[in-house]
Structure formats: C-alpha cells, structure tokens
Design a protein around this motif. Sequence first.
Motif, PDB file in Angstrom:
ATOM      1  N   GLU A   1       0.797  -1.237   0.000  1.00  0.00           N
ATOM      2  CA  GLU A   1       0.000   0.000   0.000  1.00  0.00           C
ATOM      3  C   GLU A   1       0.827   1.285   0.000  1.00  0.00           C
ATOM      4  OE1 GLU A   1      -2.425  -0.532   3.459  1.00  0.00           O
ATOM      5  OE2 GLU A   1      -3.901  -1.773   2.392  1.00  0.00           O
ATOM      6  N   THR A   2       2.109   1.201  -0.304  1.00  0.00           N
ATOM      7  CA  THR A   2       2.941   2.403  -0.257  1.00  0.00           C
ATOM      8  C   THR A   2       2.508   3.423  -1.310  1.00  0.00           C
ATOM      9  OG1 THR A   2       4.849   1.189   0.578  1.00  0.00           O
ATOM     10  CG2 THR A   2       5.300   3.286  -0.526  1.00  0.00           C
ATOM     11  N   ILE A   3       2.432   4.689  -0.905  1.00  0.00           N
ATOM     12  CA  ILE A   3       2.147   5.817  -1.808  1.00  0.00           C
ATOM     13  C   ILE A   3       3.269   6.839  -1.624  1.00  0.00           C
ATOM     14  CG2 ILE A   3       0.519   7.663  -2.396  1.00  0.00           C
ATOM     15  CD1 ILE A   3      -1.670   5.955  -0.985  1.00  0.00           C
ATOM     16  N   ARG A   4       3.843   7.297  -2.753  1.00  0.00           N
ATOM     17  CA  ARG A   4       4.863   8.337  -2.679  1.00  0.00           C
ATOM     18  C   ARG A   4       4.501   9.464  -3.644  1.00  0.00           C
ATOM     19  NH1 ARG A   4       8.708   3.929  -2.642  1.00  0.00           N
ATOM     20  NH2 ARG A   4       9.179   4.333  -4.840  1.00  0.00           N
ATOM     21  N   LEU A   5       4.665  10.700  -3.171  1.00  0.00           N
ATOM     22  CA  LEU A   5       4.325  11.874  -3.973  1.00  0.00           C
ATOM     23  C   LEU A   5       5.586  12.657  -4.301  1.00  0.00           C
ATOM     24  CD1 LEU A   5       1.309  13.120  -1.836  1.00  0.00           C
ATOM     25  CD2 LEU A   5       1.237  11.541  -3.763  1.00  0.00           C
ATOM     26  N   ASP A   6       5.672  13.125  -5.537  1.00  0.00           N
ATOM     27  CA  ASP A   6       6.748  14.005  -5.964  1.00  0.00           C
ATOM     28  C   ASP A   6       6.107  15.258  -6.550  1.00  0.00           C
ATOM     29  OD1 ASP A   6       9.222  14.988  -6.571  1.00  0.00           O
ATOM     30  OD2 ASP A   6       9.910  13.203  -7.632  1.00  0.00           O
ATOM     31  N   SER A   7       6.919  16.172  -7.055  1.00  0.00           N
ATOM     32  CA  SER A   7       6.382  17.433  -7.560  1.00  0.00           C
ATOM     33  C   SER A   7       5.514  17.241  -8.792  1.00  0.00           C
ATOM     34  CB  SER A   7       7.522  18.395  -7.879  1.00  0.00           C
ATOM     35  OG  SER A   7       8.356  17.849  -8.889  1.00  0.00           O
ATOM     36  N   ASP A   8       5.781  16.188  -9.568  1.00  0.00           N
ATOM     37  CA  ASP A   8       5.000  15.986 -10.785  1.00  0.00           C
ATOM     38  C   ASP A   8       4.633  14.523 -11.019  1.00  0.00           C
ATOM     39  OD1 ASP A   8       7.464  14.957 -11.425  1.00  0.00           O
ATOM     40  OD2 ASP A   8       7.638  15.990 -13.351  1.00  0.00           O
ATOM     41  N   GLN A   9       4.729  13.701  -9.982  1.00  0.00           N
ATOM     42  CA  GLN A   9       4.333  12.311 -10.158  1.00  0.00           C
ATOM     43  C   GLN A   9       3.840  11.706  -8.858  1.00  0.00           C
ATOM     44  OE1 GLN A   9       7.878  10.179 -11.530  1.00  0.00           O
ATOM     45  NE2 GLN A   9       7.896   8.999  -9.639  1.00  0.00           N
ATOM     46  N   VAL A  10       3.016  10.675  -9.004  1.00  0.00           N
ATOM     47  CA  VAL A  10       2.508   9.906  -7.875  1.00  0.00           C
ATOM     48  C   VAL A  10       2.854   8.444  -8.121  1.00  0.00           C
ATOM     49  CG1 VAL A  10       0.438   9.133  -6.660  1.00  0.00           C
ATOM     50  CG2 VAL A  10       0.606  11.503  -7.420  1.00  0.00           C
ATOM     51  N   TYR A  11       3.465   7.821  -7.126  1.00  0.00           N
ATOM     52  CA  TYR A  11       3.784   6.389  -7.166  1.00  0.00           C
ATOM     53  C   TYR A  11       2.863   5.677  -6.195  1.00  0.00           C
ATOM     54  CZ  TYR A  11       6.344   2.108  -5.805  1.00  0.00           C
ATOM     55  OH  TYR A  11       6.689   0.810  -5.502  1.00  0.00           O
ATOM     56  N   ALA A  12       2.232   4.601  -6.642  1.00  0.00           N
ATOM     57  CA  ALA A  12       1.346   3.844  -5.769  1.00  0.00           C
ATOM     58  C   ALA A  12       1.545   2.359  -6.006  1.00  0.00           C
ATOM     59  CB  ALA A  12      -0.114   4.213  -6.023  1.00  0.00           C
ATOM     60  N   GLU A  13       1.741   1.611  -4.928  1.00  0.00           N
ATOM     61  CA  GLU A  13       1.816   0.160  -5.061  1.00  0.00           C
ATOM     62  C   GLU A  13       0.426  -0.389  -5.344  1.00  0.00           C
ATOM     63  OE1 GLU A  13       5.770  -0.923  -2.462  1.00  0.00           O
ATOM     64  OE2 GLU A  13       3.819  -1.023  -1.450  1.00  0.00           O
ATOM     65  N   ALA A  14       0.389  -1.601  -5.881  1.00  0.00           N
ATOM     66  CA  ALA A  14      -0.856  -2.155  -6.415  1.00  0.00           C
ATOM     67  C   ALA A  14      -1.978  -2.224  -5.394  1.00  0.00           C
ATOM     68  CB  ALA A  14      -0.590  -3.542  -6.993  1.00  0.00           C
ATOM     69  N   GLY A  15      -1.649  -2.488  -4.133  1.00  0.00           N
ATOM     70  CA  GLY A  15      -2.691  -2.650  -3.132  1.00  0.00           C
ATOM     71  C   GLY A  15      -3.157  -1.371  -2.477  1.00  0.00           C
ATOM     72  N   ALA A  16      -2.584  -0.244  -2.853  1.00  0.00           N
ATOM     73  CA  ALA A  16      -3.007   1.029  -2.265  1.00  0.00           C
ATOM     74  C   ALA A  16      -4.467   1.314  -2.607  1.00  0.00           C
ATOM     75  CB  ALA A  16      -2.121   2.166  -2.774  1.00  0.00           C
ATOM     76  N   VAL A  17      -5.223   1.795  -1.631  1.00  0.00           N
ATOM     77  CA  VAL A  17      -6.629   2.148  -1.869  1.00  0.00           C
ATOM     78  C   VAL A  17      -6.669   3.324  -2.831  1.00  0.00           C
ATOM     79  CG1 VAL A  17      -8.749   2.986  -0.798  1.00  0.00           C
ATOM     80  CG2 VAL A  17      -7.327   1.292   0.393  1.00  0.00           C
ATOM     81  N   TRP A  18      -7.389   3.150  -3.947  1.00  0.00           N
ATOM     82  CA  TRP A  18      -7.323   4.161  -4.994  1.00  0.00           C
ATOM     83  C   TRP A  18      -7.746   5.543  -4.522  1.00  0.00           C
ATOM     84  CZ3 TRP A  18      -4.934   5.780  -8.856  1.00  0.00           C
ATOM     85  CH2 TRP A  18      -5.459   6.804  -9.664  1.00  0.00           C
ATOM     86  N   ASP A  19      -8.853   5.642  -3.796  1.00  0.00           N
ATOM     87  CA  ASP A  19      -9.300   6.979  -3.414  1.00  0.00           C
ATOM     88  C   ASP A  19      -8.331   7.630  -2.432  1.00  0.00           C
ATOM     89  OD1 ASP A  19     -11.339   9.036  -3.805  1.00  0.00           O
ATOM     90  OD2 ASP A  19     -11.731   8.772  -1.660  1.00  0.00           O
ATOM     91  N   GLU A  20      -7.575   6.834  -1.689  1.00  0.00           N
ATOM     92  CA  GLU A  20      -6.545   7.414  -0.824  1.00  0.00           C
ATOM     93  C   GLU A  20      -5.420   8.003  -1.671  1.00  0.00           C
ATOM     94  OE1 GLU A  20      -3.468   6.171   2.770  1.00  0.00           O
ATOM     95  OE2 GLU A  20      -5.182   4.880   2.313  1.00  0.00           O
ATOM     96  N   VAL A  21      -5.092   7.328  -2.777  1.00  0.00           N
ATOM     97  CA  VAL A  21      -4.086   7.861  -3.699  1.00  0.00           C
ATOM     98  C   VAL A  21      -4.528   9.229  -4.219  1.00  0.00           C
ATOM     99  CG1 VAL A  21      -2.879   7.502  -5.891  1.00  0.00           C
ATOM    100  CG2 VAL A  21      -3.329   5.550  -4.391  1.00  0.00           C
ATOM    101  N   VAL A  22      -5.786   9.308  -4.651  1.00  0.00           N
ATOM    102  CA  VAL A  22      -6.312  10.567  -5.170  1.00  0.00           C
ATOM    103  C   VAL A  22      -6.335  11.633  -4.081  1.00  0.00           C
ATOM    104  CG1 VAL A  22      -8.281  11.697  -6.264  1.00  0.00           C
ATOM    105  CG2 VAL A  22      -7.718   9.338  -6.872  1.00  0.00           C
ATOM    106  N   ALA A  23      -6.834  11.279  -2.915  1.00  0.00           N
ATOM    107  CA  ALA A  23      -6.954  12.251  -1.825  1.00  0.00           C
ATOM    108  C   ALA A  23      -5.595  12.808  -1.421  1.00  0.00           C
ATOM    109  CB  ALA A  23      -7.636  11.599  -0.623  1.00  0.00           C
ATOM    110  N   ARG A  24      -4.616  11.943  -1.327  1.00  0.00           N
ATOM    111  CA  ARG A  24      -3.292  12.418  -0.908  1.00  0.00           C
ATOM    112  C   ARG A  24      -2.661  13.318  -1.964  1.00  0.00           C
ATOM    113  NH1 ARG A  24       0.336   7.834   1.862  1.00  0.00           N
ATOM    114  NH2 ARG A  24       1.838   9.536   1.517  1.00  0.00           N
TER     115      ARG A  24
END
Length: 371
Positions: A94-117
């Motif tokens: 579930e790891t999510i990492r944010l950069d200035s122009d990209q978002v990295y998300a592992e396969a099991g990350a909850v999608w809406d959490e990716v969007v919200a973050r």
Amino acid sequence: MAGTLPFDPVRALHDMAAEFGAELETDVPMAALTTLRLGGPAHAMLTCRSTDALAGVVRALDAAGIPALILGGGSNLLIADEGVDAVVVRAANETIRLDSDQVYAEAGAVWDEVVARSVDAGLGGLECLSGIPGSAGATPVQNVGAYGVEVGSLLRRVQLLDRASGEVSWVAPDALGLGYRTSVLKHSDAAVVLAVEFEVRPDGLSAPLRYRELAAELGAEESDRRPADKVREVVLALRAGKGMVLDSGDHDTWSAGSFFTNPVVAADRLPAVLAAITARVGADARVPQFPGAGGTKLSAGWLIERAGFSKGYPGEDASARLSTKHTLALTNRGHASTRDMLALARDVRDGVQAAFGVRLEPEPVTVGCAV
C-alpha cells in the motif's frame, strides 16, 4: 468441488507464506472482500503486504502449478456462489509516494486514498477519479475513467510481473493496449500489476474539464481548469448522489459501480440502432453519443432506462435490483446471491438487445460464472 482445490496445498502454502512474509488464511468468505458482497469461499488466501512478497508468492504458485486469483480492492469482481478454485493472492502492498509531478502507488493502495493524498499535496490531475472504489493496481487493467478523465491519459509507467518469465519490469502506457475500460491486462493472466506511476500537475489545478455535468456544477466551461480540491469535492458529491461512493449502510452502493460499459456501435450499424430508438422512444429521442474507438459510443444508462428498466427494477422485494439512484448499477440488497445478480444482468442485457439491437457488455470480471 468449487471452493476446494484438487490437491492439498496447505503445507506448500505455509512454506510460501514463511518464505515471503505473507499471511495465510483458509476457507475465506469472498463476499466480505468484494464491493458486491457476493461470492463463495476461497480454499486459501495469501495476503502480501509488500511488492517483493506479492511477486515472490505469484512466482512460487506458478512454479508449483497452483492456480491463483489476484485480488485487489474487489470492486470489479463477480464471484460464483460456489467459490474460487484457486489460491487467492491478496495485493496489500500500500505504499504511496508523492513528488512534484508524479505519484507512485503500489498495487494494493486504496485508490481513493491515492487521489486524496495527491489533491491534499496540491497536485492536480487525478481529482476527477475521486471516489472510485478499488485498488491502484486495478486502474490500468480497467483503464478506469470518470467525468471525462481516463487513467490512460495520466499513466507514466506500470510495474509488471511477467508470469511466464518471472521477470519484473516497468512498461510504458503504449505497451498496454489501453482502450475504453480495457487493456491487454484485462481478462489475461499473463502479468500482474505491482505498482503504478502517474503524471500530475504541480500547480494544483485540475485536468481540463471534459464532462458537461461536472463543468456545470463548478460554474465553468468545458476545457476550463479549476482547483483540484474543489473538483474532487464536487465529483464526490455527484458520485454520492448516484450511489457510487461506498457506504456500508446504503445498499445502493453494494455494487460493482457501472455494471455495463457504454456500447460502441460501428458506423454501418448506427443508422439501424438510431431507427430502433426512434421507433420505440419517439422522433424527439436524443440518445447521448460520443466518439468511440471503432464507432460511436452510446450511453448504456440511457438505453437501459428507455428499454423499460427503471431505477429500483424489478422492485422492493427483489434481492438483486437496479440502484434506486442510477440504472447502470446492479445492486445487492443485502441477501442476494451471485445467481440472483447474474439473472438480473441477463434480464437487462437481453431487454436492451431486444429493444435496440445493442448488446451491453459487463464491466466486472467474472470468476467461476458468466453473464
């Protein structure tokens, strides 16, 4: 017997769990792991909380010849009442990492959490995909889309496990055969998504608005851009009004979202379909039409309603029925079986076919059953 594998893999699975740091459970009720809340038991499930564990477990199962079903958020699955004749591999990395122009998300990350973050971090681009249930790893498989934005337009690359070679590599979007709610990954066991990278905008503004209803709610014109947090707020409200935001207390959300894809009608068939619509609905009927790959895309929800299926069909006593908020969602009213859901889906599909000569295709992936 469905739900029971044709061998006893328990010892081998215990060894895999120990080797890769996975968690083993047996006789797992799948209904609790899908948004439709349907499906019989899985003989065994291995939960993988890291990308290395996910890749290692799938490699080991494949090497042993043990069938596997990869499970993410369960938002796009319709599983047979009899259960799953495979070991379920649950992607819980579930790891999510944010950069200035990209978002990295592992396969099991909850999608809406990716969007919200991403929105909370002042990044724009993903906001129109707010409220969609499921995991990040499923988004390129389905080329998930909503309110005029598709994942394919935001993908930077996808990390895949090639199940034939066992190799892990990053691939570009153009290698995925992305289309309307599909990709080469859908209905295929050739590869497993391990992680995804998305390109986002550092200015905190949305993608250009391409959906009339959303633009109108924002008091904007199509192609305008608005603050991503405001767009997310409006998208969540619109989805909630259609029963498309998960709520355990609302049976209208016990669904797989839109059950049917919008049909694409080839140019040579379109006049006959439009004539059938006019004959049934009247000369003033205006079915929503959009450009589609290989033809013209029509609104499945509009066709369903004009074929005689109203919200809540077939009635309050039905265990499976159309959402009371949105005719494109087929819902479990709390005591449905997969057989009930399949019967409703076939009823709607065949009714639209008979009325307009258009065959609707289901969006969920079926396991051990077929619409």
